[in-house]
Every structure is written in structure tokens, then in C-alpha cells.
Design a protein around this motif. Structure first.
Motif, PDB file in Angstrom:
ATOM      1  N   GLY A 158       0.840  -1.202   0.000  1.00  0.00           N
ATOM      2  CA  GLY A 158       0.000   0.000   0.000  1.00  0.00           C
ATOM      3  C   GLY A 158       0.864   1.238   0.000  1.00  0.00           C
ATOM      4  O   GLY A 158       2.065   1.169   0.292  1.00  0.00           O
ATOM      5  N   ALA A 159       0.262   2.367  -0.316  1.00  0.00           N
ATOM      6  CA  ALA A 159       0.984   3.639  -0.330  1.00  0.00           C
ATOM      7  C   ALA A 159       1.475   3.963   1.077  1.00  0.00           C
ATOM      8  O   ALA A 159       0.982   3.383   2.056  1.00  0.00           O
ATOM      9  N   LYS A 179      -0.585   0.144   6.533  1.00  0.00           N
ATOM     10  CA  LYS A 179       0.060  -1.171   6.443  1.00  0.00           C
ATOM     11  C   LYS A 179       0.515  -1.675   7.818  1.00  0.00           C
ATOM     12  O   LYS A 179       0.289  -2.818   8.163  1.00  0.00           O
ATOM     13  N   GLY A 180       1.158  -0.782   8.579  1.00  0.00           N
ATOM     14  CA  GLY A 180       1.697  -1.171   9.883  1.00  0.00           C
ATOM     15  C   GLY A 180       0.600  -1.600  10.850  1.00  0.00           C
ATOM     16  O   GLY A 180       0.718  -2.626  11.520  1.00  0.00           O
ATOM     17  N   GLY A 227       8.387  -5.632   9.492  1.00  0.00           N
ATOM     18  CA  GLY A 227       8.090  -4.319   8.927  1.00  0.00           C
ATOM     19  C   GLY A 227       9.370  -3.695   8.400  1.00  0.00           C
ATOM     20  O   GLY A 227      10.288  -3.421   9.173  1.00  0.00           O
ATOM     21  N   ALA A 228       9.435  -3.481   7.072  1.00  0.00           N
ATOM     22  CA  ALA A 228      10.669  -2.957   6.481  1.00  0.00           C
ATOM     23  C   ALA A 228      11.035  -1.613   7.112  1.00  0.00           C
ATOM     24  O   ALA A 228      12.201  -1.377   7.443  1.00  0.00           O
ATOM     25  N   GLU A 234       5.344  -6.204   5.737  1.00  0.00           N
ATOM     26  CA  GLU A 234       4.834  -4.934   5.203  1.00  0.00           C
ATOM     27  C   GLU A 234       5.975  -3.991   4.883  1.00  0.00           C
ATOM     28  O   GLU A 234       7.003  -4.008   5.541  1.00  0.00           O
ATOM     29  N   GLY A 235       5.789  -3.204   3.810  1.00  0.00           N
ATOM     30  CA  GLY A 235       6.825  -2.274   3.384  1.00  0.00           C
ATOM     31  C   GLY A 235       7.865  -2.921   2.481  1.00  0.00           C
ATOM     32  O   GLY A 235       8.854  -2.298   2.115  1.00  0.00           O
TER      33      GLY A 235
END
Ligand SMILES: [Zn+2]
Length: 265
Positions: free
Chosen positions: A54-55, A60-61, A77-78, A137-138
Motif C-alpha cells: 500500500g501507499a 500497512k503497519g 516491517g521494512a 509490510e513495506g
């Protein structure tokens, strides 16, 4: 609460045995054999891998944390991983900082981040905590990263891959950017509109403004998302279950509800 292992439910059990077992349970909070037994079975089970795309500021988090709680699998989480590197204050941290602020377009940095994230995921997959999978995510944000991740996951057995695409309209991304605060310690995010006094995080940590939460940086990151990351959504079209949440600007609980209903379809 189930407290007795299966064989202790036997009616021939001596009263004194039961009593001592009860004492043991109370004093030591002994985990039940039943639980130990079932977690052994799960060690051969499917690895559930959920990738959230997602943007920036699309949630996302928050969704990753909810799915992580729901399925009892950890989150990768990146952004959080890179922020940890920035904290270390070394050379790679500086690369991560520039990368996250999307300052300039340095292909060498993009490459280094890709390799670093790939190695991080590979290392985590070896850990017992990740044996049932994880929420990512990320990452991946580019086609090249998606290809690398495919190679990593192809080496694993019993993968169940789900892709969640959070589709949020752009004005809301900017609104969220202005209202977002992050815990300095655990990176949990909160949203407040013009707060006078910020509360503490659930974990007791102090809430701060993330330094990549400015409209200028957000604009650059959204552009990057539109030109690069949307291709990743396309890439996964035939490779996994894709869940597009149109208008993901409903509350976090509604988004989770939608995702869970689509994931189990
Ligand atoms: Zn915290």
C-alpha cells in the motif's frame, strides 16, 4: 482454561495425585501437555505469509499488527527494521535514512537495501518464532525486490502466500501524515488531530513525530509507490490471492474485518 494433560483426566486418578498436580499448576503455571503436544504438530504445518502492499500512510503497519495478533505470527516491517538501523548511527544507517526520505535516486542504495532486506528475511525464516509464517509490510516495493523475495520463498516448503493491497485515496494519505505519531521504542503508531499533550504509548514509550512524516517526503514516496510499487501488485496477480480494499479509509477495525473475510474465502 484447560489445565490437565489428557491422561490426567482419567477417572482412576488418585486424589492425592490430583491434589499435588493442582498445587504444581498453581505454583508454577505449568503449561498443559495438550498445548505442548499440539504445537509439536504445528511445526510441520503451513507457513502463512501475508504481504501487505500500500501507499505510505495507507495503514500497512496497523493492519500488519492486527493480522499478526489474529494469526499469532510475527510481523516483519521494512520501515521498522530500517529505523532500527538508522538508530545504530553507522554507515548503513545513513544509507537507510536517505533511502527512507527518498532523497535523490541512488540506485546503489536501492540495491543495498534490497540485499539487506533479503538477508533479514532469510535469517528470520530460520528462527523458531517464524515457523508458522509472518506478516510482511513495506517490502517488496519494486519488481526486482519481488523477484528476489520469490527466490527466497521458493526455497521454503508449504508456503501459503496472501497479498493484501490497501488502496487508499491520496488526500487521506496527507491527512494521516499530519496526524500520525510513533512510539520511539516499539514503533506503534497513533493518530491525533492537533494534540495539546501527547499521551504515552501502551508500552510506556514516548510518542514522537516520525521524521519521514512531512508532506514533501510523502509526496516523493507516493510518486515512487505509483511508479514502482503498483507494478508489484500487478506482479502478484497470478501468484497469490490479491485483496484490494477500495476505500481503505474506513476505520482500522473495518479494514481488518474485510481482510479477514477475504483471506478465508
Ligand atoms: Zn511503544
Amino acid at each position: 482454561m484447560k489445565v490437565f494433560p489428557i491422561n490426567l483426566n482419567n477417572s482412576n486418578l488418585q486424589t492425592n495425585q490430583l491434589k499435588s498436580y493442582n498445587n504444581y499448576k498453581v505454583l508454577h503455571h505449568y503449561p498443559t501437555d495438550r498445548i505442548t503436544f499440539s504445537s509439536n504438530i504445528n511445526s510441520e504445518s503451513v507457513k502463512k505469509i501475508i504481504i501487505i502492499i500500500g501507499a505510505p500512510n495507507s495503514g500497512k503497519g496497523t493492519l500488519a499488527r492486527s493480522l499478526s495478533d489474529y494469526f499469532s505470527i510475527p510481523t516483519i516491517g521494512a520501515g521498522d527494521i530500517l529505523r532500527e538501523e538508522i538508530k545504530k548511527g553507522n554507515k548503513f544507517g545513513e544509507i537507510a535514512r536517505q533511502f527512507m526520505k527518498n532523497i535523490g535516486n541512488v540506485p546503489k542504495f536501492t540495491q543495498l537495501i534490497k540485499v539487506f532486506m533479503g538477508n533479514t528475511i532469510k535469517e528470520k525464516l530460520k528462527l523458531p518464532a517464524y515457523k508458522n509464517g509472518f506478516v510482511l509490510e513495506g517490502f517488496p516495493r519494486t519488481l526486482e525486490e519481488a523477484e528476489m523475495l520469490k527466490t527466497i520463498l521458493d526455497a521454503e516448503k508449504n508456503i501459503e502466500l496472501k497479498i493484501v493491497h490497501l488502496d487508499v485515496n491520496t488526500p487521506l494519505l496527507f491527512e494521516r501524515c499530519a496526524n500520525r505519531f510513533m512510539c520511539k521504542d516499539c514503533h506503534r503508531t497513533y493518530s491525533f488531530i492537533n494534540p495539546k499533550d501527547l499521551p504515552k504509548c501502551k508500552c510506556g514509550g514516548t510518542l514522537i513525530k516520525r521524521d519521514d512524516d512531512t508532506p514533501e517526503i510523502l509526496e516523493r514516496r507516493i510518486k515512487k509507490y505509483e511508479t514502482e510499487t503498483l507494478q508489484v501488485v500487478d506482479y502478484y496477480r497470478d501468484k497469490a490471492v490479491k485483496i484490494t480494499i477500495k476505500n481503505a479509509n474506513t476505520g482500522a477495525n473495518k479494514v481488518l474485518e474485510k481482510v479477514l473475510s477475504k483471506i478465508s474465502e
